[in-house]
Design an enzyme around this catalytic site. Structure first.
Site, PDB file in Angstrom:
ATOM      1  N   CYS A  70       0.860  -1.202   0.000  1.00 50.17           N
ATOM      2  CA  CYS A  70       0.000   0.000   0.000  1.00 50.17           C
ATOM      3  C   CYS A  70       0.897   1.253   0.000  1.00 50.17           C
ATOM      4  O   CYS A  70       1.692   1.445   0.937  1.00 50.17           O
ATOM      5  CB  CYS A  70      -0.901  -0.001   1.224  1.00 50.17           C
ATOM      6  N   CYS A  73       1.444   3.470   3.187  1.00 50.59           N
ATOM      7  CA  CYS A  73       1.539   2.901   4.533  1.00 50.59           C
ATOM      8  C   CYS A  73       2.961   2.729   5.050  1.00 50.59           C
ATOM      9  O   CYS A  73       3.791   2.065   4.436  1.00 50.59           O
ATOM     10  CB  CYS A  73       0.810   1.565   4.577  1.00 50.59           C
ATOM     11  N   CYS A 110      -9.992   0.117  19.198  1.00 51.38           N
ATOM     12  CA  CYS A 110      -9.737  -0.484  17.882  1.00 51.38           C
ATOM     13  C   CYS A 110      -8.332  -1.070  17.837  1.00 51.38           C
ATOM     14  O   CYS A 110      -7.363  -0.345  18.053  1.00 51.38           O
ATOM     15  CB  CYS A 110      -9.832   0.575  16.790  1.00 51.38           C
ATOM     16  N   CYS A 141     -13.269  -3.039  18.092  1.00 50.36           N
ATOM     17  CA  CYS A 141     -13.093  -2.980  16.648  1.00 50.36           C
ATOM     18  C   CYS A 141     -11.735  -3.605  16.338  1.00 50.36           C
ATOM     19  O   CYS A 141     -10.808  -3.477  17.140  1.00 50.36           O
ATOM     20  CB  CYS A 141     -13.123  -1.525  16.186  1.00 50.36           C
ATOM     21  N   CYS A 201     -16.912  -1.177   9.352  1.00 51.53           N
ATOM     22  CA  CYS A 201     -16.265   0.133   9.374  1.00 51.53           C
ATOM     23  C   CYS A 201     -15.443   0.193   8.096  1.00 51.53           C
ATOM     24  O   CYS A 201     -14.486  -0.567   7.942  1.00 51.53           O
ATOM     25  CB  CYS A 201     -15.379   0.233  10.609  1.00 51.53           C
ATOM     26  N   ARG A 273     -16.318   9.189  10.511  1.00 47.68           N
ATOM     27  CA  ARG A 273     -15.218   9.508  11.438  1.00 47.68           C
ATOM     28  C   ARG A 273     -14.167  10.386  10.783  1.00 47.68           C
ATOM     29  O   ARG A 273     -13.631  10.057   9.722  1.00 47.68           O
ATOM     30  CB  ARG A 273     -14.560   8.229  11.968  1.00 47.68           C
TER      31      ARG A 273
END
Ligand code: SAM
Ligand code: DTB
Ligand code: SF4
Length: 338
Positions: A70, A73, A110, A141, A201, A273
């Site tokens: 990614c 990231c 989370c 989460c 989510c 969010r």
């Protein structure tokens, strides 16, 4: 989906649309800024408690050395970012972090892991973490990469409330930022998560060099899922040195706020969010995000590997805006958790 047709649009039993066309969503982006904000605020007040923000705290339970590439990231093994690789965190440390987050006022905890997909023993260890965090009375989460339907069910059985798995961008732009998996992989995991009766989510990142059409396309994907995600994180790219997206020009704050407002309009009941990127935002930009319909933030000094505003700055900002943090009781009443 139990659907009825109203005003030429298809609505589900909750009156929500899943047939957004790209051109319609692009037209929302094109509205004069004040008109867009006004519409978003109307939708927000029809479905959410005004002046209230839910607070979630993140913890990286397994950091770095991720095999995926990614482009944004810091945890990908493909880039030199200086992020230290860490093995899965001991249970006691996770419980201590959750307890601390609860005392600071977070209602959801989370847990994030830098996996392409978790192994059997990872799921077992993380299930234990989920049980313990839930025993504290917090919503749980997790974000662990791709899941099979069986793994999603195991996490559900452990008491997991939400699974985070972002679509990140439009299908077209996704190919340009990640080569080790496809958009369809993401959609397959989201389907497994929904079928396991976990809350979804899913959101994305703004400022990766994508076009407005890509941002609209991402929101069309999310809004046209069989059910709207219950939670939609909108991240502003946190630029990390060593990642391919470091040095991207990004978008201006009005475009970021437009993305939040359009997310609010097309997914009226979702918790939108205001996620990564707050540390780099002014108080005024954050306030505009709340006005545009953001109803949740990540709270606590750290996201996964990068910084977030400290607790004192957030408390001060919310106090100045007279925004109340959602209480544990409100969170539980809304979601039927714990
Ligand atoms: N490995 C799992 C996965 O990719 O689903 C879970 C962890 S991953 C870090 C969770 C999400 O964080 C990504 O989907 C992405 O949207 C977001 N993210 C990662 N790096 C980011 C960055 N530099 N800026 C903003 N968001 C980022
Ligand atoms: C999401 O959409 N944003 C969070 C959470 N889901 C897991 C992660 C943001 C990560 C930002 C980069 C970092 O701290 O490593
Ligand atoms: Fe791995 Fe997730 Fe980072 Fe992609 S976003 S490199 S899958 S940790």
């Amino acid at each position: 989906m139990n659907a009825v047709v109203t005003e030429n649009t298809l609505r589900d039993a909750d009156g929500l649309r899943h047939d957004w066309r790209l051109a319609e969503v692009e037209a929302l982006f094109e509205l004069p800024f004040m008109d867009l904000m006004f519409r978003a605020q109307q939708v927000h007040r029809a479905h959410h408690t005004p002046n209230t923000v839910q607070m979630s705290t993140l913890l990286s339970i397994k950091t770095g050395a991720c095999p995926e590439d990614c482009g944004y990231c810091p945890q990908s093994i493909h880039y030199e970012t200086g992020v230290a690789r860490e093995a899965i965190m001991p249970l006691a440390d996770v419980i201590a972090a959750a307890q601390q987050a609860k005392e600071a006022g977070a209602t959801r905890f989370c847990m994030g892991a830098a996996y392409r997909s978790p192994k059997k023993k990872d799921i077992e260890q993380i299930s234990e973490m989920i049980r313990e965090v839930r025993a504290l009375g917090m919503e749980t989460c997790a974000t662990l990469g791709m899941l099979t339907p069986e793994q999603a069910s195991e996490l559900k059985d452990a008491g997991l409330d939400y699974y985070n798995h972002n679509v990140d961008s439009s299908e077209e732009y996704y190919k340009k930022i990640i080569s080790t998996r496809t958009y369809q992989h993401r959609l397959d995991t989201l389907e497994a998560v929904r079928n396991a009766d976990l809350k979804v989510c899913s959101g994305g990142i703004v400022g990766m060099g994508e076009t407005r059409t890509d941002r609209a396309g991402m929101l069309v994907t999310l809004a046209n899922l069989p059910e709207h995600p219950q939670s939609v994180p909108i991240n502003q790219l946190v630029q990390v040195k060593g990642t391919p997206l470091h040095g991207e020009q990004g978008v201006d704050s009005f475009e970021f706020i437009r993305t939040i407002a359009v997310a609010r309009i097309v997914m009226p009941k979702a918790q939108v969010r205001l996620s990564a990127g707050r540390q780099e935002m002014s108080d005024e930009t954050q306030d505009m995000a709340f006005l545009a319909g953001a109803s949740s933030i990540f709270y606590g000094e750290k996201l996964l590997t990068t910084g977030n505003p400290d607790v004192a700055r957030d408390r001060d900002l919310l106090a100045r805006l007279k925004i109340q943090p959602e209480t544990q009781q409100q969170t539980q009443a809304r979601s039927g958790c714990c």
